[in-house]
Scaffold this motif. Structure first.
Motif, PDB file in Angstrom:
ATOM      1  N   SER A 192      34.390  30.663  31.951  1.00  0.00           N
ATOM      2  CA  SER A 192      34.526  32.081  32.299  1.00  0.00           C
ATOM      3  C   SER A 192      33.511  32.458  33.371  1.00  0.00           C
ATOM      4  CB  SER A 192      34.369  32.957  31.049  1.00  0.00           C
ATOM      5  OG  SER A 192      33.057  32.867  30.554  1.00  0.00           O
ATOM      6  N   CYS A 193      33.588  33.704  33.820  1.00  0.00           N
ATOM      7  CA  CYS A 193      32.841  34.133  35.015  1.00  0.00           C
ATOM      8  C   CYS A 193      31.339  34.252  34.756  1.00  0.00           C
ATOM      9  CB  CYS A 193      33.396  35.476  35.472  1.00  0.00           C
ATOM     10  SG  CYS A 193      32.528  36.154  36.876  1.00  0.00           S
ATOM     11  N   PRO A 197      29.994  36.922  41.524  1.00  0.00           N
ATOM     12  CA  PRO A 197      30.741  37.670  42.539  1.00  0.00           C
ATOM     13  C   PRO A 197      30.491  39.179  42.549  1.00  0.00           C
ATOM     14  CG  PRO A 197      32.172  36.084  41.476  1.00  0.00           C
ATOM     15  CD  PRO A 197      30.895  36.098  40.695  1.00  0.00           C
ATOM     16  N   VAL A 198      30.025  39.753  41.434  1.00  0.00           N
ATOM     17  CA  VAL A 198      29.784  41.207  41.442  1.00  0.00           C
ATOM     18  C   VAL A 198      28.305  41.561  41.641  1.00  0.00           C
ATOM     19  CG1 VAL A 198      31.825  42.003  40.205  1.00  0.00           C
ATOM     20  CG2 VAL A 198      29.816  41.316  38.898  1.00  0.00           C
ATOM     21  N   ALA A 201      27.965  44.172  44.165  1.00  0.00           N
ATOM     22  CA  ALA A 201      28.628  45.444  43.855  1.00  0.00           C
ATOM     23  C   ALA A 201      27.906  46.193  42.738  1.00  0.00           C
ATOM     24  CB  ALA A 201      30.083  45.202  43.470  1.00  0.00           C
ATOM     25  N   ASP A 202      27.430  45.479  41.729  1.00  0.00           N
ATOM     26  CA  ASP A 202      26.829  46.126  40.569  1.00  0.00           C
ATOM     27  C   ASP A 202      25.930  45.116  39.850  1.00  0.00           C
ATOM     28  OD1 ASP A 202      26.251  47.263  38.072  1.00  0.00           O
ATOM     29  OD2 ASP A 202      28.177  48.293  37.968  1.00  0.00           O
ATOM     30  N   LEU A 205      25.973  44.905  35.992  1.00  0.00           N
ATOM     31  CA  LEU A 205      27.185  44.250  35.479  1.00  0.00           C
ATOM     32  C   LEU A 205      27.051  42.731  35.606  1.00  0.00           C
ATOM     33  CD1 LEU A 205      30.144  44.289  34.492  1.00  0.00           C
ATOM     34  CD2 LEU A 205      30.862  44.744  36.841  1.00  0.00           C
ATOM     35  N   ASP A 208      24.765  41.604  32.947  1.00  0.00           N
ATOM     36  CA  ASP A 208      25.447  41.638  31.632  1.00  0.00           C
ATOM     37  C   ASP A 208      26.263  40.363  31.412  1.00  0.00           C
ATOM     38  OD1 ASP A 208      24.542  44.182  31.110  1.00  0.00           O
ATOM     39  OD2 ASP A 208      26.444  45.188  31.550  1.00  0.00           O
ATOM     40  N   LEU A 209      27.083  40.018  32.418  1.00  0.00           N
ATOM     41  CA  LEU A 209      27.971  38.864  32.275  1.00  0.00           C
ATOM     42  C   LEU A 209      27.158  37.586  32.118  1.00  0.00           C
ATOM     43  CD1 LEU A 209      30.718  39.678  34.953  1.00  0.00           C
ATOM     44  CD2 LEU A 209      30.893  39.972  32.506  1.00  0.00           C
ATOM     45  N   LYS A 212      25.333  37.376  28.607  1.00  0.00           N
ATOM     46  CA  LYS A 212      26.239  37.025  27.500  1.00  0.00           C
ATOM     47  C   LYS A 212      26.483  35.518  27.454  1.00  0.00           C
ATOM     48  CE  LYS A 212      28.553  41.311  26.915  1.00  0.00           C
ATOM     49  NZ  LYS A 212      29.439  42.211  27.592  1.00  0.00           N
TER      50      LYS A 212
ATOM     51  N   ASN B  48      33.366  43.383  28.978  1.00  0.00           N
ATOM     52  CA  ASN B  48      31.958  43.763  29.070  1.00  0.00           C
ATOM     53  C   ASN B  48      31.752  45.241  28.738  1.00  0.00           C
ATOM     54  OD1 ASN B  48      29.125  43.096  29.941  1.00  0.00           O
ATOM     55  ND2 ASN B  48      29.594  44.754  31.352  1.00  0.00           N
ATOM     56  N   TYR B  49      32.645  46.086  29.241  1.00  0.00           N
ATOM     57  CA  TYR B  49      32.466  47.523  29.032  1.00  0.00           C
ATOM     58  C   TYR B  49      33.061  48.023  27.715  1.00  0.00           C
ATOM     59  CZ  TYR B  49      30.745  48.054  33.819  1.00  0.00           C
ATOM     60  OH  TYR B  49      30.013  47.981  34.962  1.00  0.00           O
ATOM     61  N   CYS B  88      37.989  36.262  39.051  1.00  0.00           N
ATOM     62  CA  CYS B  88      37.837  35.056  38.223  1.00  0.00           C
ATOM     63  C   CYS B  88      39.187  34.408  37.932  1.00  0.00           C
ATOM     64  CB  CYS B  88      37.121  35.385  36.917  1.00  0.00           C
ATOM     65  SG  CYS B  88      38.130  36.291  35.717  1.00  0.00           S
ATOM     66  N   MET B  90      41.318  34.907  35.655  1.00  0.00           N
ATOM     67  CA  MET B  90      41.709  34.769  34.254  1.00  0.00           C
ATOM     68  C   MET B  90      43.066  35.452  34.033  1.00  0.00           C
ATOM     69  SD  MET B  90      39.869  33.170  32.039  1.00  0.00           S
ATOM     70  CE  MET B  90      38.402  33.362  31.068  1.00  0.00           C
TER      71      MET B  90
END
Lengths: 289, 179
Positions: A192-193, A197-198, A201-202, A205, A208-209, A212, B48-49, B88, B90
């Motif tokens: 998974s990501c 890439p973000v 932008a943020d 975020l 966060d990714l 996790k 995530n959100y 991604c 997915m």
């Protein structure tokens, strides 16, 4: 074996030079020759595709055409470049009308793409051309009791119809990791990501990714993360360090690039493998030989 | 709570938008969507959100696909989902209908930049400026390359790329000063 046109991109020479250094070293050991093409540029990555599909295709086609002129297939280290060039190649090979249009835009450069080459990722070259058995034979210092959270990320495996890296779920990277004597753990976030890439932008975020995934790898009792992409590596190394400082969450789970993992097991020079270039120290790897 | 898609759509629909925006074969696949929500369930950003996803992203991936079919152009182009997508793939990989969700999102971003410059995020603008000014996205760390005995990079490709992007009209597309 024919050499590969070696596609470096922007991110590796800016942030992860040790990925290039260690990759060149292991490929040389296995007799995979690389040709550096001076006229290669930025691949024309996903943000360019967000701006203009035509520009994305034209920049990609220019790079593909340069390799085609040499009669060579391309090998990428960066999963982003690999994804971009595979996608452009897929579109231009499938659609000859589109290829004609894009070649018209390329005219001022004196180049044209005929749709005749293949694009491969470094891991595919090791797995398909060199082979796991050949790699195993060259391991002189196998790891013992080392648990690795192998990280495919996104673009080495998806979209599967475009990148054609094999089965879904994928196994090739796990097999390459296990060839070194390490164990590739069954963590759930391996494909998974990473959040890279973000990042522009943020940032929260992206953090966060990343956090996790690191927490998940830790829950699976991994000793190291293992990557094969500069974006994933920056996330798991520099951004993990930032998560520890900014959020007070220190996971202390170092990320090793695959050619570094392999190079150490082949007893190569640690300085040239760039072992000290990681932000989060890799020193604890010595306890697993 | 306001519904994501207004019930009276007659005034907001743009039928030309449905038919004309897609320049790639992949993006045209949005017509096959039957709203099973697999794309949204697999999206790492939505995950995530969690309960704030609607508030942060405006439209979730399956809602985006459906709103495109309905021709709700402004609703689609103003959705933050477009700019926070990590590409991604997915959604695309697991769509049972073969909708290239990620590629549709790319096409929508192209359209937003062409028609609504105000929607273009700062990060994307900085990326375009870096490519136009330097021919690459980030500066080379020369000293580190020297330490690792890596070959010097000549910059020949960077200069050619700058020229090509100029010819293709990137400065005009992003309203770069002096273009």
């Amino acid at each position: 074996m024919k050499p590969y046109a070696f596609f470096l991109g922007c991110s590796i020479p800016a942030r992860v030079n040790h990925y290039e250094a260690s990759s060149r070293m292991v490929l040389k050991e296995f007799g995979v020759d690389l040709l550096d093409i001076e006229r290669f540029s930025c691949c024309g990555p996903v943000p360019l595709r967000s701006i203009s599909f035509d520009m994305f295709l034209t920049v990609g086609a220019r790079n593909l055409a340069l390799a085609e002129t040499e009669g060579l297939d391309i090998m990428c280290l960066c999963s982003g470049c690999f994804s971009t060039l595979s996608d452009v190649n897929h579109q231009l090979r499938e659609d000859s009308e589109l290829r004609k249009d894009i070649n018209k835009k390329l005219e001022p450069t004196g180049l044209a793409y005929g749709g005749k080459i293949a694009v491969k990722h470094f891991l595919n070259v090791l797995h398909q051309d060199v082979g796991v058995n050949t790699i195993k034979k060259r391991i002189v210092r196998p790891y013992k009791d080392l648990r690795i959270a192998t990280h495919y990320g996104c673009h080495t495996v998806r979209p599967s119809k475009v990148v054609q890296s094999g089965t879904i779920p994928p196994v090739f990277f796990d097999e390459l990791v296990e060839a070194t004597g390490a164990e590739s753990v069954d963590w759930s976030a391996k494909a998974s990501c990473c959040g890279g890439p973000v990042l522009g932008a943020d940032e929260q975020l992206a953090m966060d990714l990343c956090e996790k995934k690191i927490a998940d790898a830790k829950a699976w009792k991994a000793d190291f993360l293992c990557t094969s992409c500069p974006f994933c590596q920056v996330q798991f190394d520099s951004i993990q360090a930032k998560i520890a400082t900014d959020r007070g969450n220190a996971y202390d789970l170092p990320s090793i690039l695959y050619p570094q993992l392999l190079g150490l097991a082949m007893d190569m020079d640690t300085d040239l493998l760039g072992i000290d270039n990681n932000r989060i120290s890799l020193d604890s790897i010595d306890t697993f030989f | 709570m306001e519904p994501a898609i207004p019930l009276n759509m007659n005034t907001d629909r743009d039928k030309g938008f449905i038919n004309s925006m897609f320049s790639s074969i992949q993006a045209r696949t949005s017509a096959y969507c039957f709203r099973c929500i697999t794309c949204t369930n697999g999206c790492p950003i939505v995950l995530n959100y969690r309960e704030q996803a609607k508030e942060k992203l405006d439209l979730l991936p399956h809602q985006l696909m459906y709103a495109v079919r309905l021709g709700l152009k402004d609703l689609v182009l103003e959705s933050q989902m477009l700019w926070l997508c990590t590409e991604c793939y997915m959604c695309t990989e697991y769509c049972p209908q073969g909708v290239h969700v990620c590629d549709v999102i790319y096409e929508l971003k192209n359209l937003a930049i062409k028609e609504r410059k105000d929607l273009m995020p700062r990060g994307l603008r900085l990326f375009a400026h870096a490519l136009l000014d330097n021919g690459r996205t980030a500066e080379i760390m020369d000293w580190e390359r020297e330490d690792l005995e890596l070959p010097e990079l000549s910059g020949a490709g960077d200069a050619e790329l700058q020229e090509l992007l100029g010819q293709l009209g990137l400065p005009q597309l992003i309203d770069k000063e002096g273009s």
